[in-house]
Write an enzyme that holds these catalytic residues in place. Structure first.
Site, mmCIF file in Angstrom:
data_model
loop_
_atom_site.group_PDB
_atom_site.id
_atom_site.type_symbol
_atom_site.label_atom_id
_atom_site.label_comp_id
_atom_site.label_asym_id
_atom_site.label_seq_id
_atom_site.Cartn_x
_atom_site.Cartn_y
_atom_site.Cartn_z
ATOM 1 C CE LYS A 107 -1.906 1.316 4.258
ATOM 2 N NZ LYS A 107 -1.439 2.916 4.546
ATOM 3 C CG ASN A 108 2.208 2.616 3.530
ATOM 4 O OD1 ASN A 108 1.151 2.856 3.253
ATOM 5 N ND2 ASN A 108 2.812 2.343 4.721
ATOM 6 C CB CYS A 167 -4.967 9.748 11.978
ATOM 7 S SG CYS A 167 -3.233 9.036 12.254
ATOM 8 N NE ARG A 224 0.534 10.061 10.516
ATOM 9 C CZ ARG A 224 0.102 8.924 9.800
ATOM 10 N NH1 ARG A 224 -0.926 8.313 10.007
ATOM 11 N NH2 ARG A 224 0.865 8.411 8.687
ATOM 12 C CG ASP A 245 3.637 1.202 9.462
ATOM 13 O OD1 ASP A 245 3.647 1.390 8.464
ATOM 14 O OD2 ASP A 245 3.227 1.810 10.358
ATOM 15 N NE ARG A 300 -7.393 4.108 5.541
ATOM 16 C CZ ARG A 300 -6.714 5.059 6.026
ATOM 17 N NH1 ARG A 300 -7.268 5.681 7.432
ATOM 18 N NH2 ARG A 300 -5.831 5.768 5.418
HETATM 19 C C1 EPZ Z 1 4.231 6.692 6.530
HETATM 20 O O1 EPZ Z 1 3.476 7.796 7.264
HETATM 21 C C2 EPZ Z 1 3.291 5.560 6.437
HETATM 22 N N1 EPZ Z 1 2.285 5.928 5.433
HETATM 23 C C3 EPZ Z 1 2.926 5.091 7.784
HETATM 24 O O2 EPZ Z 1 2.343 3.899 7.546
HETATM 25 C C4 EPZ Z 1 4.088 4.699 8.805
HETATM 26 O O3 EPZ Z 1 3.715 4.561 10.080
HETATM 27 C C5 EPZ Z 1 5.009 6.011 8.619
HETATM 28 O O4 EPZ Z 1 5.423 6.515 7.472
HETATM 29 C C6 EPZ Z 1 6.156 5.725 9.345
HETATM 30 O O5 EPZ Z 1 7.068 4.541 8.880
HETATM 31 C C7 EPZ Z 1 2.685 5.890 4.206
HETATM 32 O O6 EPZ Z 1 3.540 5.713 3.575
HETATM 33 C C8 EPZ Z 1 1.423 6.172 3.275
HETATM 34 P P1 EPZ Z 1 6.262 10.069 8.852
HETATM 35 P P2 EPZ Z 1 4.091 9.270 7.187
HETATM 36 O O7 EPZ Z 1 6.172 11.435 8.018
HETATM 37 O O8 EPZ Z 1 4.889 9.690 5.917
HETATM 38 C C9 EPZ Z 1 6.513 13.341 12.153
HETATM 39 C C10 EPZ Z 1 0.211 2.772 7.939
HETATM 40 O O9 EPZ Z 1 -0.194 1.955 8.807
HETATM 41 N N2 EPZ Z 1 6.441 14.381 11.053
HETATM 42 O O10 EPZ Z 1 7.655 9.504 8.307
HETATM 43 O O11 EPZ Z 1 2.961 10.126 7.409
HETATM 44 C C11 EPZ Z 1 5.394 12.629 12.294
HETATM 45 O O12 EPZ Z 1 4.662 13.241 12.950
HETATM 46 C C12 EPZ Z 1 0.740 4.047 7.786
HETATM 47 O O13 EPZ Z 1 0.317 2.246 6.764
HETATM 48 C C13 EPZ Z 1 6.311 15.606 11.328
HETATM 49 O O14 EPZ Z 1 6.313 16.189 12.522
HETATM 50 O O15 EPZ Z 1 5.026 9.356 8.378
HETATM 51 C C14 EPZ Z 1 5.985 11.235 13.007
HETATM 52 O O16 EPZ Z 1 5.788 11.599 14.191
HETATM 53 C C15 EPZ Z 1 0.245 4.625 9.347
HETATM 54 N N3 EPZ Z 1 6.243 16.726 10.272
HETATM 55 C C16 EPZ Z 1 7.194 11.336 12.252
HETATM 56 O O17 EPZ Z 1 7.595 12.521 11.972
HETATM 57 C C17 EPZ Z 1 5.992 16.277 8.954
HETATM 58 O O18 EPZ Z 1 6.022 17.270 8.183
HETATM 59 C C18 EPZ Z 1 7.405 10.006 11.066
HETATM 60 O O19 EPZ Z 1 6.074 10.521 10.195
HETATM 61 C C19 EPZ Z 1 6.239 14.930 8.847
HETATM 62 C C20 EPZ Z 1 6.264 14.026 9.502
#
Ligand code: EPZ
Length: 415
Positions: free
Chosen positions: A22-23, A115, A120, A303, A395
């Site tokens: 998915k990702n 969420c 996020r 995850d 999802r």
């Molecule tokens: C991706 O989310 C995945 N989703 C998530 O999978 C996964 O849990 C996550 O990466 C971590 O591996 C997709 O790829 C569609 P991040 P993402 O930006 O990109 C903070 C699932 O179950 N952050 O790597 O949204 C954030 O809050 C989903 O399939 C900021 O502060 O995660 C988090 O604490 C859930 N500011 C950390 O960084 C930003 O602008 C990592 O988030 C961006 C992120």
């Protein structure tokens, strides 16, 4: 709303074929916006989130057909807005931001709400886009970005953000000059995206490491490519073999993407062996306790944190699980405790004291991976477990109840 009804206690045996990730599919489909022509992508999983991004891309003017193999023609982008009612159902919609600014010079994308697992924010996406010369304002809950022509820049991510790295990589491929992403995320899904973009004619090196270099080009051409297997789905089935003390051949997965999990499961007493086309996971007599700390790839995947917690909750002794990526990813703890798990949350850690058995209960899914955790617990719990709000699980897992039934689980989807 559907629910699952599961009778626990049956060891799982057999083989399961892993679907496309998915990702990986979500950013790759968004990348098609960069190309005035028809791209073809294979091994696209049949998931609610994929349906959502297809709807969003059609909303922008793309023509899309197919399911497992998707053909997407983004010749005509007639609109640059990702509306709230779509983005609120799937945060990953923010992945159209980078391609739209690169292709059309503008984008109006609803800020994705938080969420269950955390606020996020997308501040790092926005800052990096500004570093590339885009003019970005936040108005009435929308990100409004404009740029006549993006300019290559030296970018540093405070946190290795997965979709942030993907968004900016897609924005930079058509920028003037060279962009360097420092402290970039290293997930396999980013390598898949970079391979697809390079197949379109982009010039990206370093994907999979924390420094990615992108030399801008003037245009991109249609590509045909495949999506990598879903490492989180594969990991979920490995844990299912462990928690039910069964044996499952996990076909079509890439063991290299699962090294952190494989090492931890072996430490608990499982046997994980390479077989033709994937891995074989065999549950051990005992489930020895281990400590887990989630980290960006190649560390232990956040995850898979909820899923391994369910497994360790019926292990021996104390396991400490520390979640370092999201601030609120313990929503599954209270549900597991209702099934008899003994877990205490202390700050960013959950202390899991193994119990001899879980018992069935009525439970509720709160987010995608928490629902997988409850399903795993239900497979080993004594008696009947009901899991409501399974739309969360739909999802991210394709036909999950069919896959588990084929392995011997007693699981029914009830309308
Ligand atoms: C991706 O989310 C995945 N989703 C998530 O999978 C996964 O849990 C996550 O990466 C971590 O591996 C997709 O790829 C569609 P991040 P993402 O930006 O990109 C903070 C699932 O179950 N952050 O790597 O949204 C954030 O809050 C989903 O399939 C900021 O502060 O995660 C988090 O604490 C859930 N500011 C950390 O960084 C930003 O602008 C990592 O988030 C961006 C992120």
């Amino acid at each position: 709303m559907d629910k699952f009804v599961i009778q626990g206690g049956k060891p799982l045996y057999g083989a399961v074929r892993i679907s496309g990730a998915k990702n990986a599919a979500l950013p790759v489909l968004a990348a098609a916006l960069l190309v005035p022509g028809t791209c073809t992508f294979h091994n696209i999983p049949d998931l609610v989130d994929i349906k959502t991004i297809k709807k969003l891309l059609k909303n922008l003017g793309a023509e899309i057909e197919g399911s497992a193999t998707v053909r997407i023609n983004a010749e005509k982008i007639t609109n640059a807005e990702a509306p709230y009612d779509l983005v609120k159902t799937m945060r990953a919609s923010v992945l159209v931001l980078g391609p739209l600014v690169a292709r059309r010079g503008e984008a109006r994308v609803s800020l994705p709400g938080g969420c269950a697992i955390g606020a996020r924010p997308v501040n790092l996406h926005i800052k990096a886009l500004q570093d590339l010369g885009a003019h970005v304002t936040l108005k009435k809950g929308y990100i409004e970005a404009r740029a006549k022509k993006l300019k290559g820049a030296d970018i540093y991510f405070d946190i290795p953000t997965v979709t942030g790295t993907e968004n900016i990589m897609m924005a930079a491929v058509l920028a003037e000059g060279t962009t360097v992403l420092n402290n970039a995320a290293c997930e396999p899904e980013i390598i898949n995206l970079a391979d697809v973009l390079n197949g379109m004619g982009a010039k990206i090196t370093g994907a999979g490491t924390d420094v990615i270099t992108i030399d801008g080009v003037t245009s991109l051409q249609p590509v045909e490519a495949s999506i990598i297997p879903d490492r989180i789905e594969a990991g979920t089935f490995m844990i299912a073999a462990g928690i039910t003390r069964g044996e499952i051949s996990i076909l079509g997965c890439n063991p290299q993407h699962l090294e952190a999990l494989i090492n931890k499961l072996r430490d608990t007493g499982m046997s994980i062996t390479s077989i033709a086309g994937g891995l074989k996971a065999t549950g051990g007599e005992r489930i020895k306790s281990v400590d887990i700390k989630t980290l960006p790839y190649p560390g232990f995947a956040t995850d898979l944190q909820a899923q391994i917690m369910a497994y360790l909750s019926v292990g021996e002794g104390l396991s400490v699980i520390t979640e370092t990526v999201f601030e609120n990813r313990f929503m599954h703890v209270s549900e597991l405790m209702r099934m008899g798990a003994d877990i205490v949350i202390q700050g960013g850690s959950a202390v899991v004291r193994g119990v001899p058995a879980l018992h069935g209960a009525q439970t509720m899914a709160t987010d995608l991976r928490a629902s997988a955790s409850l399903l795993l617990a239900a497979l080993v719990a004594e008696g009947t477990t009901e899991i409501s709000r399974v739309y969360h699980i739909d999802r991210g897992y394709q036909s999950i109840e069919k896959k588990f039934s084929a392995l011997g689980a007693d699981i029914k989807r009830v309308k």
